[in-house]
Design a protein around this motif. Structure first.
Motif, PDB file in Angstrom:
ATOM      1  N   ASP A 168      -3.059 -15.224  -7.033  1.00  0.00           N
ATOM      2  CA  ASP A 168      -4.316 -15.392  -6.814  1.00  0.00           C
ATOM      3  C   ASP A 168      -4.634 -16.113  -5.366  1.00  0.00           C
ATOM      4  N   ARG A 169      -3.983 -15.500  -4.352  1.00  0.00           N
ATOM      5  CA  ARG A 169      -4.460 -15.804  -3.055  1.00  0.00           C
ATOM      6  C   ARG A 169      -3.807 -14.680  -2.244  1.00  0.00           C
ATOM      7  N   ASN A 206      16.911  -2.969   5.995  1.00  0.00           N
ATOM      8  CA  ASN A 206      16.074  -3.284   4.777  1.00  0.00           C
ATOM      9  C   ASN A 206      14.481  -3.343   5.178  1.00  0.00           C
ATOM     10  N   CYS A 207      13.763  -3.173   4.237  1.00  0.00           N
ATOM     11  CA  CYS A 207      12.240  -3.135   4.464  1.00  0.00           C
ATOM     12  C   CYS A 207      11.775  -4.189   3.636  1.00  0.00           C
ATOM     13  N   VAL A 208      10.694  -4.870   4.373  1.00  0.00           N
ATOM     14  CA  VAL A 208       9.929  -5.846   3.801  1.00  0.00           C
ATOM     15  C   VAL A 208       8.493  -5.430   3.298  1.00  0.00           C
ATOM     16  N   SER A 209       8.093  -5.439   2.335  1.00  0.00           N
ATOM     17  CA  SER A 209       7.104  -4.896   1.928  1.00  0.00           C
ATOM     18  C   SER A 209       5.769  -5.967   1.477  1.00  0.00           C
ATOM     19  N   PRO A 210       4.876  -6.418   2.376  1.00  0.00           N
ATOM     20  CA  PRO A 210       4.149  -7.514   2.022  1.00  0.00           C
ATOM     21  C   PRO A 210       3.016  -6.802   1.030  1.00  0.00           C
ATOM     22  N   GLY A 211       2.346  -7.818   0.417  1.00  0.00           N
ATOM     23  CA  GLY A 211       0.963  -7.673   0.022  1.00  0.00           C
ATOM     24  C   GLY A 211      -0.045  -7.531   1.126  1.00  0.00           C
ATOM     25  N   PHE A 212      -1.189  -8.352   0.767  1.00  0.00           N
ATOM     26  CA  PHE A 212      -2.340  -8.211   1.541  1.00  0.00           C
ATOM     27  C   PHE A 212      -2.170  -9.822   2.592  1.00  0.00           C
ATOM     28  N   VAL A 213      -2.114  -9.848   3.746  1.00  0.00           N
ATOM     29  CA  VAL A 213      -1.745 -10.869   4.526  1.00  0.00           C
ATOM     30  C   VAL A 213      -2.963 -11.452   5.369  1.00  0.00           C
ATOM     31  N   GLU A 214      -3.185 -12.563   5.521  1.00  0.00           N
ATOM     32  CA  GLU A 214      -4.514 -13.065   6.178  1.00  0.00           C
ATOM     33  C   GLU A 214      -4.318 -13.103   7.710  1.00  0.00           C
ATOM     34  N   VAL A 266     -14.614  -6.192  -1.461  1.00  0.00           N
ATOM     35  CA  VAL A 266     -13.304  -5.306  -1.727  1.00  0.00           C
ATOM     36  C   VAL A 266     -12.009  -6.491  -1.660  1.00  0.00           C
ATOM     37  N   ARG A 267     -12.372  -7.758  -0.820  1.00  0.00           N
ATOM     38  CA  ARG A 267     -11.268  -8.662  -1.003  1.00  0.00           C
ATOM     39  C   ARG A 267     -11.418  -9.281  -2.557  1.00  0.00           C
ATOM     40  N   GLU A 268     -12.609  -9.374  -3.056  1.00  0.00           N
ATOM     41  CA  GLU A 268     -12.620  -9.721  -4.270  1.00  0.00           C
ATOM     42  C   GLU A 268     -11.753  -9.132  -5.356  1.00  0.00           C
ATOM     43  N   GLN A 269     -12.178  -7.625  -5.223  1.00  0.00           N
ATOM     44  CA  GLN A 269     -11.359  -6.739  -6.302  1.00  0.00           C
ATOM     45  C   GLN A 269      -9.898  -6.878  -5.937  1.00  0.00           C
ATOM     46  N   ILE A 270      -9.377  -6.880  -4.641  1.00  0.00           N
ATOM     47  CA  ILE A 270      -7.771  -7.209  -4.604  1.00  0.00           C
ATOM     48  C   ILE A 270      -7.488  -8.418  -5.074  1.00  0.00           C
ATOM     49  N   LEU A 271      -8.113  -9.465  -4.696  1.00  0.00           N
ATOM     50  CA  LEU A 271      -7.710 -10.868  -5.209  1.00  0.00           C
ATOM     51  C   LEU A 271      -7.452 -10.760  -6.870  1.00  0.00           C
ATOM     52  N   GLU A 272      -8.323  -9.985  -7.702  1.00  0.00           N
ATOM     53  CA  GLU A 272      -8.094  -9.910  -8.924  1.00  0.00           C
ATOM     54  C   GLU A 272      -6.870  -9.308  -9.475  1.00  0.00           C
ATOM     55  N   ARG A 273      -6.279  -8.347  -8.647  1.00  0.00           N
ATOM     56  CA  ARG A 273      -4.847  -7.671  -8.697  1.00  0.00           C
ATOM     57  C   ARG A 273      -3.882  -8.712  -8.169  1.00  0.00           C
ATOM     58  N   VAL A 293       1.106  -1.419  -0.053  1.00  0.00           N
ATOM     59  CA  VAL A 293       0.163   0.042  -0.034  1.00  0.00           C
ATOM     60  C   VAL A 293       0.810   1.245  -0.031  1.00  0.00           C
ATOM     61  N   GLY A 294       2.110   1.232   0.487  1.00  0.00           N
ATOM     62  CA  GLY A 294       3.077   2.130   0.487  1.00  0.00           C
ATOM     63  C   GLY A 294       3.447   2.600  -0.739  1.00  0.00           C
ATOM     64  N   GLN A 295       3.574   1.609  -1.858  1.00  0.00           N
ATOM     65  CA  GLN A 295       4.077   1.623  -3.135  1.00  0.00           C
ATOM     66  C   GLN A 295       2.699   1.874  -4.066  1.00  0.00           C
ATOM     67  N   GLN A 296       1.817   1.425  -3.845  1.00  0.00           N
ATOM     68  CA  GLN A 296       0.475   1.793  -4.762  1.00  0.00           C
ATOM     69  C   GLN A 296      -0.454   2.922  -4.373  1.00  0.00           C
ATOM     70  N   GLY A 297      -0.269   3.243  -3.124  1.00  0.00           N
ATOM     71  CA  GLY A 297      -1.603   3.870  -2.445  1.00  0.00           C
ATOM     72  C   GLY A 297      -2.756   2.898  -2.404  1.00  0.00           C
ATOM     73  N   ASN A 298      -3.741   3.305  -1.711  1.00  0.00           N
ATOM     74  CA  ASN A 298      -5.017   2.493  -1.617  1.00  0.00           C
ATOM     75  C   ASN A 298      -6.108   3.345  -0.968  1.00  0.00           C
ATOM     76  N   TYR A 299      -7.173   3.128  -1.983  1.00  0.00           N
ATOM     77  CA  TYR A 299      -8.542   3.784  -1.460  1.00  0.00           C
ATOM     78  C   TYR A 299      -8.942   3.632  -0.024  1.00  0.00           C
TER      79      TYR A 299
END
Ligand code: NAP
Length: 247
Positions: A211-212, A181-189, A200-207, A144-150
């Motif tokens: 696919d998980r 160093n910096c670790v930049s995770p995507g979306f984590v459960e 919104v989860r479905e919209q994120i998954l499409e990106r 989210v720090g790289q892409q921004g997020n609504y």
């Protein structure tokens, strides 16, 4: 043991990614400090898991956004384990809303924890990290720090801020053979994702090409590597663990 005799302080180690990191470091022989703010039972449960393996663990309560609390925590930790060799700045919060509705309090709260906490903890451990020779500063950012997020102007700002902080610290720590160093995770459960509506989860998954959503275990191995001597020539890097999301 990869991390034997290394003292690792993990902020927000009671739940989610931080807990996974604490347990991973403990599994590899580290002395782990599990910081938490309010989830006391969870923090002690993490300690018990680590103490069953080769590592040692203590629990340390402190709100990372409070400078004096962090200093007190550091003093207690150094009495128990000596110098801090590895600091994982993981504690973080969200207070989501679109910018038009975002209050100054919501803005400041997230900045105070996600960036103020990083300042306070790094400041408390800084001399140790430099003295450690091969000290390790590991900051947990976000895609989210790289892409921004609504709806996350406050959170995204803090997570982008960690990039500049990490690269600067890498320069300033290099003389002591220590790294940042910096670790930049995507979306984590984790609990942090639990409030996101299904739509919104479905919209994120499409990106996400893989696919998980990530599991905590998808993130912890790279932190263990960064904490270890094996990563000694890697510094100032931003490591994306996001299932292939573009940024
Ligand atoms: P989480 O499940 O909500 O856990 C947050 C942790 O931070 C808890 O241990 C909590 O401790 C601690 N914490 C919160 N405020 C604190 C404070 N003021 N002082 C000390 N500890 C505090 O979150 P998570 O998903 O594991 O996220 C961990 C980190 O990864 C955060 O920096 C987050 O921004 C980042 N991240 C998460 C995701 C994701 O999708 N989940 C993605 C990318 C990056 P208590 O419960 O004791 O308060």
């Amino acid at each position: 043991m990869l991390l034997e005799d290394r003292t690792c302080l993990v902020t927000g180690g009671s739940r989610g990614i931080g807990r996974g990191i604490a347990e991973e470091l403990g599994e590899h022989g580290a002395n782990v400090v599990i910081n938490y703010r309010s989830s006391e039972d969870a923090a002690y449960a993490a300690r018990d898991v680590i103490e069953e393996g080769p590592g040692r663990a203590v629990v340390a309560q402190a709100d990372v956004s409070e400078f004096d609390e962090v200093q007190t925590m550091y003093d207690a930790v150094s009495e128990e384990f000596g110098n801090v060799d590895v600091l994982v700045n993981n504690a973080g919060i969200t207070q989501d809303t679109t910018f038009d509705k975002m209050s100054k309090e919501q803005w400041e709260k997230v900045i105070d924890v996600n960036l103020g906490g990083v300042f306070n903890c790094t400041k408390a451990c800084y001399e140790d990290l430099r003295e450690a020779n091969n000290g390790r500063l590991i900051n947990i950012s976000s895609v989210v720090g790289q892409q921004g997020n609504y709806g996350q102007a406050n959170y995204a700002t803090t997570k982008s801020g960690l990039f500049g902080f990490t690269r600067t610290m890498a320069l300033e720590m290099a003389r002591a053979d220590s790294t940042a160093n910096c670790v930049s995770p995507g979306f984590v459960e984790t609990d942090m994702l639990a409030d996101v509506p299904d739509r919104v989860r479905e919209q994120i998954l499409e990106r996400i090409p893989l696919d998980r959503f990530a599991e905590v275990e998808d993130i912890t191995g790279i932190v263990r590597f960064l904490a270890s001597h094996e990563s000694r020539y890697m510094t100032g890097q931003i490591l994306g663990l996001n299932g292939g999301m573009e940024w």
